[in-house]
Design a protein around this motif. Sequence first.
Motif, PDB file in Angstrom:
ATOM      1  N   GLN A   1       2.797  62.390 -35.762  1.00 53.48           N
ATOM      2  CA  GLN A   1       1.631  62.242 -36.168  1.00 53.48           C
ATOM      3  C   GLN A   1       0.589  63.378 -36.283  1.00 53.48           C
ATOM      4  N   GLU A   2       0.572  64.288 -35.318  1.00 53.43           N
ATOM      5  CA  GLU A   2      -0.018  65.293 -34.864  1.00 53.43           C
ATOM      6  C   GLU A   2       0.110  66.402 -36.400  1.00 53.43           C
ATOM      7  N   THR A   3      -1.036  67.063 -36.686  1.00 49.88           N
ATOM      8  CA  THR A   3      -1.180  67.977 -37.544  1.00 49.88           C
ATOM      9  C   THR A   3      -1.608  69.609 -36.869  1.00 49.88           C
ATOM     10  N   HIS A   4      -1.201  70.624 -37.453  1.00 51.08           N
ATOM     11  CA  HIS A   4      -1.810  71.782 -37.072  1.00 51.08           C
ATOM     12  C   HIS A   4      -1.905  72.518 -38.260  1.00 51.08           C
ATOM     13  N   THR A   5      -3.006  73.971 -38.240  1.00 52.24           N
ATOM     14  CA  THR A   5      -3.168  74.394 -39.084  1.00 52.24           C
ATOM     15  C   THR A   5      -2.630  76.174 -39.129  1.00 52.24           C
ATOM     16  N   VAL A   6      -2.064  76.463 -40.142  1.00 51.82           N
ATOM     17  CA  VAL A   6      -1.439  77.755 -40.331  1.00 51.82           C
ATOM     18  C   VAL A   6      -2.272  78.723 -41.037  1.00 51.82           C
ATOM     19  N   TYR A   7      -2.888  79.851 -40.342  1.00 48.80           N
ATOM     20  CA  TYR A   7      -3.624  80.674 -41.273  1.00 48.80           C
ATOM     21  C   TYR A   7      -2.897  81.985 -41.594  1.00 48.80           C
ATOM     22  N   TYR A   8      -3.101  82.466 -42.792  1.00 49.93           N
ATOM     23  CA  TYR A   8      -2.519  83.834 -43.112  1.00 49.93           C
ATOM     24  C   TYR A   8      -3.566  84.998 -43.296  1.00 49.93           C
ATOM     25  N   TRP A   9      -3.362  85.939 -43.132  1.00 49.92           N
ATOM     26  CA  TRP A   9      -4.097  87.214 -43.296  1.00 49.92           C
ATOM     27  C   TRP A   9      -3.477  88.380 -43.446  1.00 49.92           C
ATOM     28  N   ALA A  10      -3.736  89.427 -44.107  1.00 52.35           N
ATOM     29  CA  ALA A  10      -3.043  90.740 -44.202  1.00 52.35           C
ATOM     30  C   ALA A  10      -3.876  91.636 -43.626  1.00 52.35           C
ATOM     31  N   GLU A  11      -3.065  92.841 -42.847  1.00 48.58           N
ATOM     32  CA  GLU A  11      -3.658  93.785 -42.085  1.00 48.58           C
ATOM     33  C   GLU A  11      -4.361  95.021 -43.381  1.00 48.58           C
ATOM     34  N   THR A  12      -4.617  95.917 -42.824  1.00 41.05           N
ATOM     35  CA  THR A  12      -4.859  96.952 -43.616  1.00 41.05           C
ATOM     36  C   THR A  12      -3.669  97.664 -44.257  1.00 41.05           C
TER      37      THR A  12
ATOM     38  N   VAL B   1       3.280  79.483 -48.223  1.00 37.51           N
ATOM     39  CA  VAL B   1       3.174  80.808 -47.867  1.00 37.51           C
ATOM     40  C   VAL B   1       3.138  81.979 -48.643  1.00 37.51           C
ATOM     41  N   PRO B   2       2.003  82.696 -48.630  1.00 36.21           N
ATOM     42  CA  PRO B   2       1.647  83.786 -49.635  1.00 36.21           C
ATOM     43  C   PRO B   2       2.798  84.883 -49.374  1.00 36.21           C
ATOM     44  N   THR B   3       2.604  85.581 -50.779  1.00 35.05           N
ATOM     45  CA  THR B   3       3.537  86.736 -50.595  1.00 35.05           C
ATOM     46  C   THR B   3       2.830  88.195 -50.266  1.00 35.05           C
ATOM     47  N   PRO B   4       3.403  88.823 -49.353  1.00 36.08           N
ATOM     48  CA  PRO B   4       2.610  90.133 -48.986  1.00 36.08           C
ATOM     49  C   PRO B   4       3.135  91.315 -50.164  1.00 36.08           C
ATOM     50  N   SER B   5       2.092  91.845 -50.531  1.00 34.76           N
ATOM     51  CA  SER B   5       2.033  93.048 -51.294  1.00 34.76           C
ATOM     52  C   SER B   5       1.401  94.201 -50.713  1.00 34.76           C
ATOM     53  N   ALA B   6       2.054  95.432 -50.691  1.00 32.61           N
ATOM     54  CA  ALA B   6       1.872  96.619 -50.161  1.00 32.61           C
ATOM     55  C   ALA B   6       1.078  97.393 -50.993  1.00 32.61           C
ATOM     56  N   LEU B   7       0.182  98.074 -50.592  1.00 29.99           N
ATOM     57  CA  LEU B   7      -0.640  98.831 -51.319  1.00 29.99           C
ATOM     58  C   LEU B   7       0.243 100.742 -51.242  1.00 29.99           C
ATOM     59  N   ASP B   8      -0.564 101.397 -52.330  1.00 32.35           N
ATOM     60  CA  ASP B   8       0.296 102.713 -52.470  1.00 32.35           C
ATOM     61  C   ASP B   8       0.214 103.256 -51.130  1.00 32.35           C
TER      62      ASP B   8
ATOM     63  N   GLY C   1      -2.495  96.466 -47.178  1.00 28.33           N
ATOM     64  CA  GLY C   1      -1.478  95.511 -48.214  1.00 28.33           C
ATOM     65  C   GLY C   1      -2.560  94.247 -48.347  1.00 28.33           C
ATOM     66  N   ARG C   2      -2.160  93.374 -49.035  1.00 26.46           N
ATOM     67  CA  ARG C   2      -2.692  92.031 -49.510  1.00 26.46           C
ATOM     68  C   ARG C   2      -1.976  90.830 -49.464  1.00 26.46           C
ATOM     69  N   LEU C   3      -2.349  89.596 -49.825  1.00 21.58           N
ATOM     70  CA  LEU C   3      -1.564  88.456 -49.855  1.00 21.58           C
ATOM     71  C   LEU C   3      -1.763  88.021 -51.403  1.00 21.58           C
ATOM     72  N   VAL C   4      -0.583  87.872 -51.961  1.00 25.34           N
ATOM     73  CA  VAL C   4      -0.558  87.360 -53.334  1.00 25.34           C
ATOM     74  C   VAL C   4       0.011  85.772 -53.265  1.00 25.34           C
ATOM     75  N   GLY C   5      -0.739  84.834 -54.143  1.00 26.07           N
ATOM     76  CA  GLY C   5      -0.298  83.729 -54.308  1.00 26.07           C
ATOM     77  C   GLY C   5      -0.496  82.804 -53.102  1.00 26.07           C
ATOM     78  N   GLY C   6       0.149  81.532 -52.860  1.00 31.07           N
ATOM     79  CA  GLY C   6       0.118  80.922 -51.564  1.00 31.07           C
ATOM     80  C   GLY C   6      -1.509  80.532 -51.310  1.00 31.07           C
ATOM     81  N   TRP C   7      -1.554  80.058 -49.998  1.00 31.35           N
ATOM     82  CA  TRP C   7      -2.760  79.712 -49.518  1.00 31.35           C
ATOM     83  C   TRP C   7      -3.117  80.562 -48.541  1.00 31.35           C
ATOM     84  N   ASP C   8      -4.675  80.485 -48.307  1.00 32.31           N
ATOM     85  CA  ASP C   8      -5.320  81.392 -46.839  1.00 32.31           C
ATOM     86  C   ASP C   8      -4.925  80.357 -45.637  1.00 32.31           C
ATOM     87  N   SER C   9      -4.809  79.132 -45.858  1.00 30.34           N
ATOM     88  CA  SER C   9      -4.431  78.292 -44.583  1.00 30.34           C
ATOM     89  C   SER C   9      -3.835  76.891 -45.136  1.00 30.34           C
ATOM     90  N   GLU C  10      -3.136  76.415 -44.266  1.00 30.59           N
ATOM     91  CA  GLU C  10      -2.703  74.934 -44.686  1.00 30.59           C
ATOM     92  C   GLU C  10      -2.384  73.940 -43.401  1.00 30.59           C
TER      93      GLU C  10
END
Length: 617
Positions: A390-401, A423-430, A403-412
């Motif tokens: 019955q317990e629930t937990h929160t999962v947070y997502y973020w990207a380091e310098t 789960v969002p998809t990581p996308s690396a910058l140039d 890259g960025r996250l595409v799609g998915g949620w910031d937290s669930e």
Amino acid sequence: MHKRWAALCLLLLTLWTLLPKAQAAGSADGMLSNLTGSSTIGIETIGPTPPSDWYYFTVTVRDEGGNPLAGVVIRLYPVLSDGSLGAAITGMDGQYMTDSNGQQKFQLPPPGGVYQIQTEHTGYQHYTSVQFQVSSDGAVVVTLKKQQAAPEEQVFTVSYEAGSGGSLSGGAASEQVANGKTPSHVPTPVPASGYRFLYWMDQDNWIVQNPSKLRITQDTRLRACFEKEQSTEQQSYTVYYRARTGGSLIGRSSETVARGSSPKYVPSIQADSGWKFIGWENQYGKIVTDPSRLSVVETTWLYACFEQINRTYTVYYRADTGGRLVGVSQETVAEGSSPKSVPTPVALAGYEFSGWVDQYGNPVVAPGWLAIRADTWLFAKFTPILKPEQETHTVYYWAETGGRLVGGWDSEVVAHGQSPQHVPTPSALDGYRFEGWMDQRGNWVKNPSALAITEDTWLRACFAEEVVLNPEDDEEVQPPTPSEPPDSNSTTGSTGSHNSTGSGQSSRPSSNGGGTVADSQAENQNVLELEPDMELPQQEQEEVFDVPVQQESIPEAETLPPVSDVTRQTQCHLHWYILFCIGLSTAGVLGRLWYLHTAKREEPYETMELQQTGVQE
């Protein structure tokens, strides 16, 4: 020699102190440190939140069951240098209330500081956190406890009436007074012609001098008593006899006594079982040693007072919802003693015993040690057990310098033991590449979608800057050239300096100490023939220094490890090398000291042997 060793040791120690400390892999980027210690109830430190020029600080409010609370008024105050609180900071949405997930996000300016949290929510206790330091991105979880319903305040009725010979003026005929409070609308007794006011008397015939100071603990009826005025020639007064709780009187209940005379018909006293007679007192509470010798100058009330020999009280035991009691339901306890037969609480399925409380809601740690001084009710409290599923937990997502996250949620929100679904998809910058996911403890997570969640989790997408080496840039891997320019009779090629003979053999140094650098290639090796420029003895100038330089193949860019890993490995190797040098230097110094110490001990014996040899000669 000693000075050289000392200089070398000093140099190595200086390099050791100047080297940067290697950071532990997977260390948290954010920090929330408590200034006043662990206690705080209801607050816990959580990992970092997304990086920014300003600090992002998230506050999550939950109830005791771990469910998020929406609409909670939450205020974040900066603590000023003098200890006072500054103006409350609004959330990033411009409000002071938590959202549907029980969260409110704040943006705090660097370099951070000391803050304090306060919450308000209907049906829950007000919460004030300890003061804590914010030095980077962070978050806290606040747990609110439900507010216990205050017990209903007991109210009693106080009524007023006038006896014969007078009336009441002003005030009220009756009023409602809370338990333990005093009346506020007491009327004024007005005696009739030929009468005078004596005192107030309650329903138990107790004299009440001032009703406005009487503490009300039950329904009370107060009667104003009046007395007829008599002439000075012949005055007589009535003496009334009453018994308090714990006994009775045998004889007259009253008698008329002339002014200045003493009562003649004082009743005898009989104490009840468990009680004893302790004396008489009048309507003013003064002790009367012997009523038969009392000089009566007014109407008098005499009370026989009793005291309980062995006063006892009753302790009642009750079970709250979720359990039952095994044992007695009540017991009698002497005053000042403790219960001896406390029943055993037994929790029903799905509940657990949480403790005892008395009739006022105060917790009782150990009923067997409670000193009983009044009738007492003890309640065994039980709380439902929250099952893990019955317990629930929160999962947070973020990207380091990088890259960025595409799609998915910031937290669930994920059920206990289940895996994330958004789960969002990581996308690396140039110029960057994605390395993997990492949790708040610095552990790599191969696949977040297959991760079993058993606590609140922060997943960070890690990126590393790509390092591309140009294979045509050979100057970076070539050995350094001499500081002085080559001789005029030599030519410089793309791979080094060659002598004018072109034979590929090293030339002998000239007599003036000058030198040249010759480079010959053979089987993928460069042989540098170094000729020292400084003036050396003739024997040393005859030597030729051949230093082979092996050309190593440069690995492809995609197979290189991350720059941060190379830096850490290099620093680690350098640390070990410095430690080895320090140990070697220390061993040399100790060996030299031992040699000097041994030489000094053997010197006297050598001197004596020389002297004996001279004598023999």
